[in-house]
Design a protein around this motif. Structure first.
Motif, PDB file in Angstrom:
ATOM      1  N   PHE A  80       0.831  -1.202   0.000  1.00  0.00           N
ATOM      2  CA  PHE A  80       0.000   0.000   0.000  1.00  0.00           C
ATOM      3  C   PHE A  80       0.864   1.249   0.000  1.00  0.00           C
ATOM      4  O   PHE A  80       1.973   1.245   0.515  1.00  0.00           O
ATOM      5  N   GLY A  81       0.322   2.325  -0.570  1.00  0.00           N
ATOM      6  CA  GLY A  81       1.019   3.603  -0.584  1.00  0.00           C
ATOM      7  C   GLY A  81       0.080   4.712  -1.018  1.00  0.00           C
ATOM      8  O   GLY A  81      -1.095   4.474  -1.324  1.00  0.00           O
ATOM      9  N   LEU A  82       0.609   5.930  -1.057  1.00  0.00           N
ATOM     10  CA  LEU A  82      -0.166   7.076  -1.527  1.00  0.00           C
ATOM     11  C   LEU A  82      -0.226   7.035  -3.046  1.00  0.00           C
ATOM     12  O   LEU A  82       0.779   6.806  -3.712  1.00  0.00           O
ATOM     13  N   CYS A  83      -1.391   7.262  -3.579  1.00  0.00           N
ATOM     14  CA  CYS A  83      -1.594   7.190  -5.025  1.00  0.00           C
ATOM     15  C   CYS A  83      -0.794   8.275  -5.744  1.00  0.00           C
ATOM     16  O   CYS A  83      -0.876   9.441  -5.378  1.00  0.00           O
ATOM     17  N   PRO A  84      -0.057   7.903  -6.787  1.00  0.00           N
ATOM     18  CA  PRO A  84       0.699   8.904  -7.539  1.00  0.00           C
ATOM     19  C   PRO A  84      -0.163   9.691  -8.533  1.00  0.00           C
ATOM     20  O   PRO A  84       0.306  10.655  -9.131  1.00  0.00           O
ATOM     21  N   PHE A  85      -1.426   9.290  -8.688  1.00  0.00           N
ATOM     22  CA  PHE A  85      -2.288   9.896  -9.703  1.00  0.00           C
ATOM     23  C   PHE A  85      -3.239  10.958  -9.154  1.00  0.00           C
ATOM     24  O   PHE A  85      -3.893  11.649  -9.920  1.00  0.00           O
ATOM     25  N   HIS A  86      -3.341  11.060  -7.832  1.00  0.00           N
ATOM     26  CA  HIS A  86      -4.144  12.117  -7.225  1.00  0.00           C
ATOM     27  C   HIS A  86      -3.605  12.401  -5.822  1.00  0.00           C
ATOM     28  O   HIS A  86      -2.863  11.598  -5.263  1.00  0.00           O
ATOM     29  N   ASN A  87      -3.953  13.549  -5.269  1.00  0.00           N
ATOM     30  CA  ASN A  87      -3.493  13.925  -3.931  1.00  0.00           C
ATOM     31  C   ASN A  87      -4.327  13.223  -2.878  1.00  0.00           C
ATOM     32  O   ASN A  87      -5.552  13.215  -2.957  1.00  0.00           O
ATOM     33  N   GLU A  88      -3.649  12.650  -1.909  1.00  0.00           N
ATOM     34  CA  GLU A  88      -4.346  12.007  -0.796  1.00  0.00           C
ATOM     35  C   GLU A  88      -3.444  11.986   0.426  1.00  0.00           C
ATOM     36  O   GLU A  88      -2.229  12.073   0.309  1.00  0.00           O
ATOM     37  N   LYS A  89      -4.067  11.878   1.597  1.00  0.00           N
ATOM     38  CA  LYS A  89      -3.321  11.836   2.850  1.00  0.00           C
ATOM     39  C   LYS A  89      -3.292  10.438   3.439  1.00  0.00           C
ATOM     40  O   LYS A  89      -2.412  10.107   4.215  1.00  0.00           O
ATOM     41  N   THR A  90      -4.283   9.628   3.097  1.00  0.00           N
ATOM     42  CA  THR A  90      -4.371   8.247   3.578  1.00  0.00           C
ATOM     43  C   THR A  90      -4.184   7.310   2.392  1.00  0.00           C
ATOM     44  O   THR A  90      -4.859   7.472   1.375  1.00  0.00           O
ATOM     45  N   PRO A  91      -3.267   6.350   2.496  1.00  0.00           N
ATOM     46  CA  PRO A  91      -3.009   5.454   1.371  1.00  0.00           C
ATOM     47  C   PRO A  91      -4.252   4.679   0.915  1.00  0.00           C
ATOM     48  O   PRO A  91      -4.875   3.977   1.704  1.00  0.00           O
ATOM     49  N   SER A  92      -4.588   4.839  -0.358  1.00  0.00           N
ATOM     50  CA  SER A  92      -5.688   4.065  -0.932  1.00  0.00           C
ATOM     51  C   SER A  92      -5.222   3.301  -2.169  1.00  0.00           C
ATOM     52  O   SER A  92      -5.990   2.629  -2.823  1.00  0.00           O
ATOM     53  N   PHE A  93      -3.931   3.414  -2.457  1.00  0.00           N
ATOM     54  CA  PHE A  93      -3.328   2.772  -3.622  1.00  0.00           C
ATOM     55  C   PHE A  93      -2.730   1.448  -3.171  1.00  0.00           C
ATOM     56  O   PHE A  93      -1.982   1.398  -2.202  1.00  0.00           O
ATOM     57  N   HIS A  94      -3.083   0.373  -3.855  1.00  0.00           N
ATOM     58  CA  HIS A  94      -2.470  -0.895  -3.476  1.00  0.00           C
ATOM     59  C   HIS A  94      -1.998  -1.679  -4.686  1.00  0.00           C
ATOM     60  O   HIS A  94      -2.508  -1.538  -5.786  1.00  0.00           O
ATOM     61  N   VAL A  95      -0.973  -2.494  -4.438  1.00  0.00           N
ATOM     62  CA  VAL A  95      -0.356  -3.326  -5.460  1.00  0.00           C
ATOM     63  C   VAL A  95      -0.522  -4.778  -5.030  1.00  0.00           C
ATOM     64  O   VAL A  95      -0.246  -5.125  -3.888  1.00  0.00           O
ATOM     65  N   LEU A  96      -0.991  -5.585  -5.960  1.00  0.00           N
ATOM     66  CA  LEU A  96      -1.224  -7.005  -5.711  1.00  0.00           C
ATOM     67  C   LEU A  96      -0.187  -7.815  -6.487  1.00  0.00           C
ATOM     68  O   LEU A  96      -0.346  -8.051  -7.684  1.00  0.00           O
ATOM     69  N   PRO A  97       0.908  -8.221  -5.835  1.00  0.00           N
ATOM     70  CA  PRO A  97       1.975  -8.906  -6.551  1.00  0.00           C
ATOM     71  C   PRO A  97       1.558 -10.250  -7.147  1.00  0.00           C
ATOM     72  O   PRO A  97       2.032 -10.613  -8.228  1.00  0.00           O
TER      73      PRO A  97
END
Length: 99
Positions: free
Chosen positions: A35-52
């Motif tokens: 999980f991390g902060l989305c590089p495509f929009h501004n956010e304060k709480t991580p909603s971006f996730h990567v599923l390896p």
């Protein structure tokens, strides 16, 4: 330019999505996913996730998602063929030329 399915499969296999995305986003592992902060929009709480295990990413905030080629297309503002060339260079693959 159309790319051979076998070439694209090899390209994706050599560009692990966690490795590629972590060059742009600070990722934290939670369970099997990252999980991390989305590089495509501004956010304060991580909603971006990567599923390896699925080699995919998804943002719950802006709803963007896809595979490693889509990520590079979005992040680097490249067309599909240019994103394929970008990832091929990164992986040390030669891009097949059209006949």
């Amino acid at each position: 330019m159309a790319f051979d399915r076998q070439f694209l499969d090899e390209l994706i296999a050599r560009n692990d999505i966690v490795d590629v995305v972590s060059n742009y986003v600070s990722l934290t592992k939670k369970g099997a996913n990252y999980f991390g902060l989305c590089p495509f929009h501004n956010e304060k709480t991580p909603s971006f996730h990567v599923l390896p295990d699925r080699q995919m990413y998804h943002c719950f905030g802006c709803k963007k998602g896809g595979g490693v080629v889509n990520f590079i297309m979005e992040e680097e503002n490249l067309s599909f063929p240019d994103a394929v060339r970008f990832l091929a260079k990164r992986a040390g693959l030669e891009v097949p030329e059209e006949d």
